[in-house]
Design an enzyme around this catalytic site. Sequence first.
Site, PDB file in Angstrom:
ATOM      1  N   ASP A  18      29.266 -14.668  46.889  1.00 48.10           N
ATOM      2  CA  ASP A  18      29.087 -15.809  45.988  1.00 48.10           C
ATOM      3  C   ASP A  18      29.182 -15.391  44.524  1.00 48.10           C
ATOM      4  O   ASP A  18      28.855 -14.259  44.176  1.00 48.10           O
ATOM      5  CB  ASP A  18      27.715 -16.460  46.278  1.00 48.10           C
ATOM      6  CG  ASP A  18      27.630 -17.879  45.745  1.00 48.10           C
ATOM      7  OD1 ASP A  18      28.683 -18.467  45.415  1.00 48.10           O
ATOM      8  OD2 ASP A  18      26.503 -18.407  45.662  1.00 48.10           O
ATOM      9  N   HIS A  35      38.303 -16.005  41.651  1.00 53.77           N
ATOM     10  CA  HIS A  35      38.609 -15.846  43.078  1.00 53.77           C
ATOM     11  C   HIS A  35      39.579 -14.683  43.305  1.00 53.77           C
ATOM     12  O   HIS A  35      39.464 -13.939  44.270  1.00 53.77           O
ATOM     13  CB  HIS A  35      39.189 -17.147  43.647  1.00 53.77           C
ATOM     14  CG  HIS A  35      38.204 -18.282  43.648  1.00 53.77           C
ATOM     15  ND1 HIS A  35      36.912 -18.138  44.093  1.00 53.77           N
ATOM     16  CD2 HIS A  35      38.312 -19.581  43.247  1.00 53.77           C
ATOM     17  CE1 HIS A  35      36.269 -19.296  43.971  1.00 53.77           C
ATOM     18  NE2 HIS A  35      37.096 -20.190  43.451  1.00 53.77           N
ATOM     19  N   LEU A 129      36.429  -0.348  62.403  1.00 47.08           N
ATOM     20  CA  LEU A 129      35.599  -1.437  61.877  1.00 47.08           C
ATOM     21  C   LEU A 129      36.097  -2.794  62.380  1.00 47.08           C
ATOM     22  O   LEU A 129      37.301  -3.050  62.400  1.00 47.08           O
ATOM     23  CB  LEU A 129      35.691  -1.417  60.340  1.00 47.08           C
ATOM     24  CG  LEU A 129      35.053  -2.595  59.601  1.00 47.08           C
ATOM     25  CD1 LEU A 129      33.542  -2.446  59.541  1.00 47.08           C
ATOM     26  CD2 LEU A 129      35.613  -2.721  58.187  1.00 47.08           C
TER      27      LEU A 129
END
Length: 247
Positions: A18, A35, A129
């Site tokens: 965020d 962004h 991962l």
Amino acid sequence: MSEPLVPPVPEHVAIIMDGNGRWANARGLTRTMGHRKGVEAVRDAVRAAGRLGIRYLTLYAFSSENWRRPETEINDLLGLLKLFIRRDLAELHNENVRIRIIGDRTGLRGDILPLLLEAEETTRNNSGLTLVIAFNYGSRDEITRAVVSLAKDVEEGLLSADRITADLISSRLDTAGIPDPDLIIRTSGEERLSNFLLWQAAYSELVFIPEFWPDFTEALLVEALKKFAMRNRRFGALAEPGKMAGT
Ligand code: IPE
Ligand code: IPE
Ligand code: MG
């Protein structure tokens, strides 16, 4: 450079990324720029997680409520996700990363769904991962879809209602097969879950950090892991011997 960690490294770390907009605003830049910078932080976080030995990294990329944003911003966010997959998929695959997508896949526009499916398909047999991307994801929506699927099974006589268990519900969620997050990190100082992994977060440790997502670094991740390592997880039982109750 990663500092030596206090074990245990959590198996599953989930991040509510965020603060892109506020990061940009503080610099007189457009939200789009925030962004874009956020995607760079995503790249760094994925690499860092792999290096640190985290097995599952879940990133909250776009919520089912983010459709409430202006059309231009939605297009920016979808465009960046598509660009990330197009540009990074080959490298992630090379690094043995397995990609899983969680969130509602129905009704998605354009070429986003085929790209997400391609990312999952290409990397499905990788053993490094697991990068879980939460896209068009909201917990209440996820749980509702699971409940509907169970209710349909009951209606069709495939399942009896008294056989519904917490494990069965978990197995109908988008996260089926993925362990619950041990640690949930949220950047930008907000201290809420915003409809993220509500069922799965039952015993997650929460770490809230003030930095905006574009400023997230491996050092901040390590700091959060150290906080996690200090926590005494009790899961409703008593404190482990050697650890003080109440810590
Ligand atoms: C996080 O940054 C990115 C997404 C929610 C997709 P925000 O866009 O929420 O940035 P703030 O919270 O407005 O600063
Ligand atoms: C949560 O952030 C969603 C993502 C990070 C994708 P928001 O910025 O949408 O959350 P609220 O609106 O502040 O709760
Ligand atoms: Mg926000």
